[in-house]
Scaffold this motif. Structure first.
Motif, short mmCIF file in Angstrom:
data_model
loop_
_atom_site.label_atom_id
_atom_site.label_comp_id
_atom_site.label_asym_id
_atom_site.label_seq_id
_atom_site.Cartn_x
_atom_site.Cartn_y
_atom_site.Cartn_z
N ASN A 261 0.83 -1.20 0.00
CA ASN A 261 0.00 0.00 0.00
C ASN A 261 0.87 1.26 0.00
N PHE A 262 0.85 1.98 -1.12
CA PHE A 262 1.65 3.20 -1.21
C PHE A 262 1.18 4.26 -0.23
N GLY A 263 -0.09 4.21 0.12
CA GLY A 263 -0.61 5.15 1.10
C GLY A 263 0.14 5.02 2.41
N VAL A 264 0.35 3.79 2.85
CA VAL A 264 1.08 3.53 4.08
C VAL A 264 2.50 4.06 3.96
N VAL A 265 3.10 3.83 2.79
CA VAL A 265 4.48 4.29 2.57
C VAL A 265 4.55 5.80 2.69
N ALA A 266 3.62 6.48 2.00
CA ALA A 266 3.61 7.95 2.01
C ALA A 266 3.48 8.48 3.42
N ASP A 267 2.67 7.78 4.20
CA ASP A 267 2.36 8.21 5.55
C ASP A 267 3.53 8.03 6.50
N LEU A 268 4.31 6.97 6.31
CA LEU A 268 5.19 6.50 7.37
C LEU A 268 6.67 6.50 7.01
N CYS A 269 7.00 6.21 5.75
CA CYS A 269 8.38 5.81 5.46
C CYS A 269 9.28 6.99 5.12
N ASP A 270 10.59 6.79 5.37
CA ASP A 270 11.58 7.76 4.93
C ASP A 270 12.04 7.43 3.53
N ARG A 271 12.32 6.14 3.32
CA ARG A 271 12.76 5.72 2.00
C ARG A 271 11.90 4.55 1.56
N VAL A 272 11.92 4.27 0.27
CA VAL A 272 11.09 3.18 -0.23
C VAL A 272 11.83 2.39 -1.28
N ALA A 273 11.60 1.07 -1.29
CA ALA A 273 12.14 0.22 -2.33
C ALA A 273 10.96 -0.48 -3.00
N VAL A 274 10.89 -0.40 -4.32
CA VAL A 274 9.76 -1.00 -5.04
C VAL A 274 10.21 -2.33 -5.64
N MET A 275 9.46 -3.37 -5.38
CA MET A 275 9.83 -4.69 -5.90
C MET A 275 8.78 -5.21 -6.86
N GLN A 276 9.27 -5.95 -7.86
CA GLN A 276 8.37 -6.59 -8.82
C GLN A 276 9.00 -7.92 -9.25
N ASN A 277 8.24 -8.98 -9.19
CA ASN A 277 8.72 -10.30 -9.61
C ASN A 277 10.08 -10.66 -9.00
N ASP B 65 10.93 11.70 -3.36
CA ASP B 65 11.36 11.64 -4.76
C ASP B 65 10.53 10.64 -5.55
N ILE B 66 10.36 9.46 -4.95
CA ILE B 66 9.67 8.40 -5.70
C ILE B 66 8.21 8.78 -5.91
N LEU B 67 7.59 9.36 -4.89
CA LEU B 67 6.18 9.71 -5.02
C LEU B 67 6.00 10.82 -6.05
N ARG B 68 6.92 11.80 -6.01
CA ARG B 68 6.75 12.94 -6.92
C ARG B 68 7.21 12.61 -8.33
N ASN B 69 8.23 11.78 -8.38
CA ASN B 69 8.86 11.60 -9.67
C ASN B 69 9.26 10.15 -9.91
N PRO B 70 8.27 9.26 -9.99
CA PRO B 70 8.63 7.85 -10.20
C PRO B 70 9.26 7.65 -11.57
N LYS B 71 10.42 6.97 -11.59
CA LYS B 71 11.11 6.82 -12.86
C LYS B 71 10.63 5.59 -13.62
N GLN B 72 10.35 4.52 -12.87
CA GLN B 72 9.99 3.27 -13.55
C GLN B 72 8.50 3.22 -13.84
N LYS B 73 8.19 2.58 -14.95
CA LYS B 73 6.80 2.48 -15.36
C LYS B 73 5.98 1.75 -14.31
N TYR B 74 6.59 0.66 -13.73
CA TYR B 74 5.87 -0.16 -12.76
C TYR B 74 5.49 0.67 -11.54
N THR B 75 6.43 1.51 -11.07
CA THR B 75 6.13 2.36 -9.91
C THR B 75 5.00 3.32 -10.24
N GLN B 76 5.05 3.85 -11.45
CA GLN B 76 3.98 4.76 -11.86
C GLN B 76 2.63 4.06 -11.83
#
Lengths: 313, 618
Positions: free
Chosen positions: B555-571, B582-593
């Motif tokens: 849940n990205f909502g939880v991340v936005a609320d609580l975390c300092d840094r974030v790592a996005v995982m897929q497969n 940075d990630i919330l404002r400017n996600p670089k990867q398509k999956y994060t978007q």
């Protein structure tokens, strides 16, 4: 908890009543010429009629059943048609022998099956494979055949144990142990192999539960997790297995006692069955059902103690 | 014998997973093929076929009639005429063994047939329609199961005289609950399946649904059960005859055993042959049942065999990989110091075909004290597996297939390790690394009070007294927002709500003052309002204790609320990491978007919930 016990006790009494009625009607409806059987072919028709009146066989079945129930409630289970010994007396002298063996075997089964089953679940590897093979062997060889093999090899060929026993209620403890070692081994082998396998799978199931992982994450040692938490949660499954084994053993012990000539319920039951000595057969069935009900009640209470959820409700 | 009767009935009761396909013939043919490939199953079938043939052909093969007695030749040793010798009445043992097999097998078949005829239909009805019929049947089953088989057979014998057939019919009735229970639970498990519903909607009658869909599910378990029951029937029938209560005019293995035992001092071999025949038959039945079960339970055995092959391959490639990893470790050593540092971690599970399925692949990140790192991803992205490898609580079958994990500078997974270093981790777990699980209820042991489960780790890990630990537990419970700590302390897990249980688990996680808390979806199983409270609690605790937190969530909502840094995982792979802003404002990867879009757009942000009113806690 008291209401829980009262409820189980009540349903046990219903079972006792139902089984006694079924057995009574089954036994008496099918045996037509009871008096003739007892007196033999030589007896005259008057003698047979007199005997029938003496045994109350000339009355309708329901009347006889309720008369039997009334007597049974006062502890009078009737008398043997052949020896005239009161059934309650014969049971009282024989139950100690049988129950000693059954409970010794059950306690040993519980200990051995739990130890082996837990070892197989935790260590896996060769212990686990041995348990699997043992379970197949145990299922393949009927308990009384094991008894026959034991008595043939250890008693008759090697003479380590007595092949037939001479114990009576007043023989010393040593004589009892000596006489009962082989029969108890014959009784317990199948139970240990079967029980170990089932306890193994119950323990494996518990080890996969979430709370075990959380306990590990809290820094609790493996030994404490296993013996305090996992075994306790696996115990209800183990108890059910053991109670079923005990029910089966009440039948199995009849054959074992016959093999080792022990003066327990076995020879009484077999003789009464062979002669259609119905009051004695009735008594044997009643004793069995009472033991089963008591054991099931104990298992329920133990489960309640182990599982707080049952205890509260 | 009878001690195995009821247990066999109970043991066989668990229903093996139903064959999945609906096309019965396909399922069956693959099962049959697997059965023939299993050597034990093949041997069992060969033995049973041989014994059945010998018994069926007894009138042709047997040199004598079963009761033909040569009085001049009793208890004779084997010779050319009587190849297995004679018994005490001068009857040929070999002939009696063959005829005895006939009667013994037929009686077992009769018993199984009676048990199926009663147990199967009643189980189908009870499972499909439930209601009163089921209640009454259950009651009768509980009575039948509480009667020892042999005692019932003795009663039947006393009432009806010595007949193999009558006693086997009676035993069939007595053991029918095992089919009843099997069928009922199998039917119950499919009754509400979608395809059965679909059949009902499409207008199929109950009868054809039972015949077409449900019967195909119970068929295999019934075959397994029948193998077991036939063996039990042979054993108990023989036991009865061994007691001398069988029909002396008929030859059966039990009668022969009884006769042999009477002459055990003179000719012990008389015992051997019937006992051997019996053990062989029952053993073959047991093995056959096991083989069918194995064939149904898919390729578990095949996995085992292939694994060896794979191990050899793996060893070769592993040594190469090890060399590569060593150089990597050399580079890493002495670089910046983190609380946890995960480097190129890979986690995999060995598969049936010998390959390794990677669930975590080449994942690197770090966490420092006083910092909350979010690991975000869909289910199956490997985020929980990553968390469990830091805790050292991966399932037994998991393998570390690459990379390393350092905790406070020490390797808990050194480069080249296949497994987590439990010696090191067992000293860290609970004390320095702790864990908040996802599902609060299943993570508390139902048999112990909450107080016990809080106090014991403190006593073990911190070495403080029970009284002191109790005092601390009370404080912890009130710290995590539980209003009545005394009552919760004494309660069993089933007596508190899910939200409370999660607070208890959080209290447990901070009880030994850890440096790192790993929270695996700590709010997913909770009500929305409770979620916000729990998140707030985690944040407050993190700030006041200054610990590092790894928060696994989808849940990205939880991340936005609580975390300092974030790592996005897929497969199993890390696709992007960095500061939350940075990630919330400017996600670089398509999956994060995509993840962000699916979480936030058009929804009320989770932050709004935090300010909502607190749920009153008992």
């Amino acid at each position: 908890m008291i209401r829980f016990i009262a409820k189980r006790l009540g349903s046990g009494l219903v079972v006792l009543f139902v089984v006694s009625a079924l057995t009574f009607f089954l036994l008496y409806i099918s045996s037509g010429s009871i008096a003739r059987n007892i007196l033999g072919d030589q007896a005259t028709a008057e003698q047979v009629a007199m005997k029938e009146h003496e045994l109350g066989l000339d009355q309708p079945l329901p009347v006889r059943y309720f008369a039997w129930v009334g007597d049974a409630l006062t502890g009078n289970l009737g008398a043997s048609w052949f020896t005239s010994e009161p059934v309650a007396n014969s049971l009282a002298t024989r139950i100690p022998v049988t129950m000693t063996m059954v409970f010794a075997a059950m306690i040993l089964i519980a200990i051995c099956a739990a130890l082996i089953g837990v070892a197989a679940a935790v260590k896996r590897g060769w212990v686990d494979r041995a348990v699997q093979v043992g379970a197949i062997l145990g299922d393949s060889i009927p308990g009384f055949v094991i008894g026959v093999i034991l008595v043939t090899i250890l008693a008759i060929q090697l003479g380590i144990f007595p092949a037939t026993s001479t114990i009576s209620p007043d023989s010393g403890a040593e004589a009892w142990v000596y006489s009962m070692t082989l029969p108890v081994i014959a009784l317990l082998l199948n139970g240990v192999t079967g029980g170990a396998q089932q306890i193994r799978s119950a323990v494996i199931k518990q080890l996969e539960r979430d709370y075990v992982r959380t306990l590990r994450s809290r820094g609790i040692g493996e030994g404490e997790i296993l013996f305090k938490h996992v075994l306790r949660s696996a115990a209800p499954a183990g108890l059910t297995v053991l109670s079923l084994q005990l029910i089966g053993m009440l039948g199995g012990v009849v054959i074992i006692e016959q093999i080792f000539a022990l003066p327990g319920m076995g020879p009484l039951a077999v003789a009464a069955t062979g002669q259609s000595d119905l009051p004695v057969v009735m008594g044997v069935v009643m004793y069995t059902v009472v033991v089963v009900i008591v054991v099931n009640l104990l298992v329920d209470i133990l489960n309640g103690w182990l599982n707080p959820k049952v205890r509260v409700s | 014998m009878s001690d195995s009767v009821e247990t066999a009935a109970a043991a066989a009761a668990p229903v093996p997973p139903a064959p999945t396909g609906q096309s019965g013939t396909v399922v069956r043919s693959t099962v049959l093929r697997r059965l023939f490939r299993n050597p034990l199953g093949l041997i069992a079938m060969a033995i049973l076929t041989t014994i059945t043939l010998l018994a069926a052909l007894a009138p042709v093969i047997a040199p004598f009639q079963e009761n033909f007695a040569n009085i001049a030749k009793t208890l004779a040793a084997p010779d050319a005429v009587n190849i297995l010798g004679t018994d005490s009445a001068g009857r040929d043992v070999w002939s009696r063994l063959l005829y005895g097999g006939q009667l013994t097998l037929l009686s077992a078949v009769l018993c199984a047939a009676v048990a199926i005829a009663i147990g199967l239909p009643s189980g189908l009805i009870a499972g499909y329609y439930a209601g009163k019929f089921e209640a009454v049947s259950n009651w009768m089953v509980s009575i039948l199961m509480s009667l020892p088989g042999l005692i019932v057979l003795l009663t039947i014998r006393a009432a009806f005289g010595p007949s193999v057939w009558i006693s086997m019919i009676a035993f069939g009735i007595l053991i029918s609950p095992s089919y009843f229970r099997l069928t009922r639970s199998a039917v119950q498990s499919v009754r509400n399946e979608l395809y059965v519903d679909a059949a009902r909607v499409s207008g199929l009658s109950d009868r054809s649904i039972i015949a077409r869909h449900i019967f195909s599910v119970v068929r295999a378990p019934i075959i397994i059960q029948t193998a077991a029951i036939a063996g039990v029937a042979i054993a108990i029938q023989s036991g009865l005859e061994f007691l001398g209560l069988g029909d002396p005019a008929k030859a059966t293995w039990g009668v022969m055993l009884s006769e042999g035992f009477k002459n055990v001092y003179l000719t012990p071999t008389l015992l051997f042959w019937p006992a051997f025949a019996m053990a062989l038959t029952i053993g073959a039945l047991v093995l056959l049942g096991n083989a069918i079960r194995d064939a149904l339970e898919d390729a578990d055995k095949i996995k085992h065999r292939r694994k060896k092959m794979h191990d050899a391959e793996h060893a070769a490639s592993a040594s190469a990989a090890k060399a590569a990893r060593k150089t990597l470790a050399a580079v890493e050593a002495g670089t910046e110091h983190h609380l946890v540092k995960v480097t190129n971690l890979g986690v995999g599970y060995p598969q049936a075909d010998g390959s390794i399925k990677k669930v975590v692949d080449d994942v690197s990140f770090h966490v420092d004290r006083g910092e909350i790192l979010g690991i975000v991803g869909e289910s199956g992205s490997g985020k929980s597996q990553t968390a469990f490898s830091i805790l050292g609580l991966l399932p037994d079958t998991a393998r570390i297939v690459g990379g390393a994990i350092q905790f406070d500078g020490n390797y808990t997974v050194a480069p080249g390790d296949e497994k987590v270093n439990q010696d090191r981790l067992s000293k860290l777990r609970g004390k320095r690394i702790s864990y908040i699980p996802q599902e609060p209820m299943s993570n508390l042991d139902p048999a112990f009070t909450i107080g016990y489960q809080l106090v014991t780790p403190m006593v073990r890990v911190l070495g403080i007294s029970k009284a002191e630990a109790t005092k601390r537990a009370m404080k912890l419970l009130s710290d995590v927002g539980i209003v009545n700590p005394e009552r919760t302390f004494k309660a069993y897990p089933h007596e508190v709500s899910g939200g409370m249980a999660q607070r208890v688990l959080i209290a447990g996680a901070i009880s030994c003052e850890p440096d790192l808390i790993i929270a695996d979806e700590p709010t997913t199983a909770l009500d929305v309002t409770v979620q916000a409270d729990v998140l707030e609690l985690i944040r407050d605790l993190q700030r006041s204790l200054g610990v590092g937190v790894i928060l696994v969530t989808h849940n990205f909502g939880v991340v936005a609320d609580l975390c300092d840094r974030v790592a996005v995982m897929q497969n199993g792979r890390l696709v992007e990491d960095g500061p939350v802003r940075d990630i919330l404002r400017n996600p670089k990867q398509k999956y994060t978007q995509t993840l962000l879009a699916s979480m936030l757009e058009g929804k009320t942000p989770m932050t709004m919930l935090v300010s909502s009113e607190k749920e009153p806690v008992a």
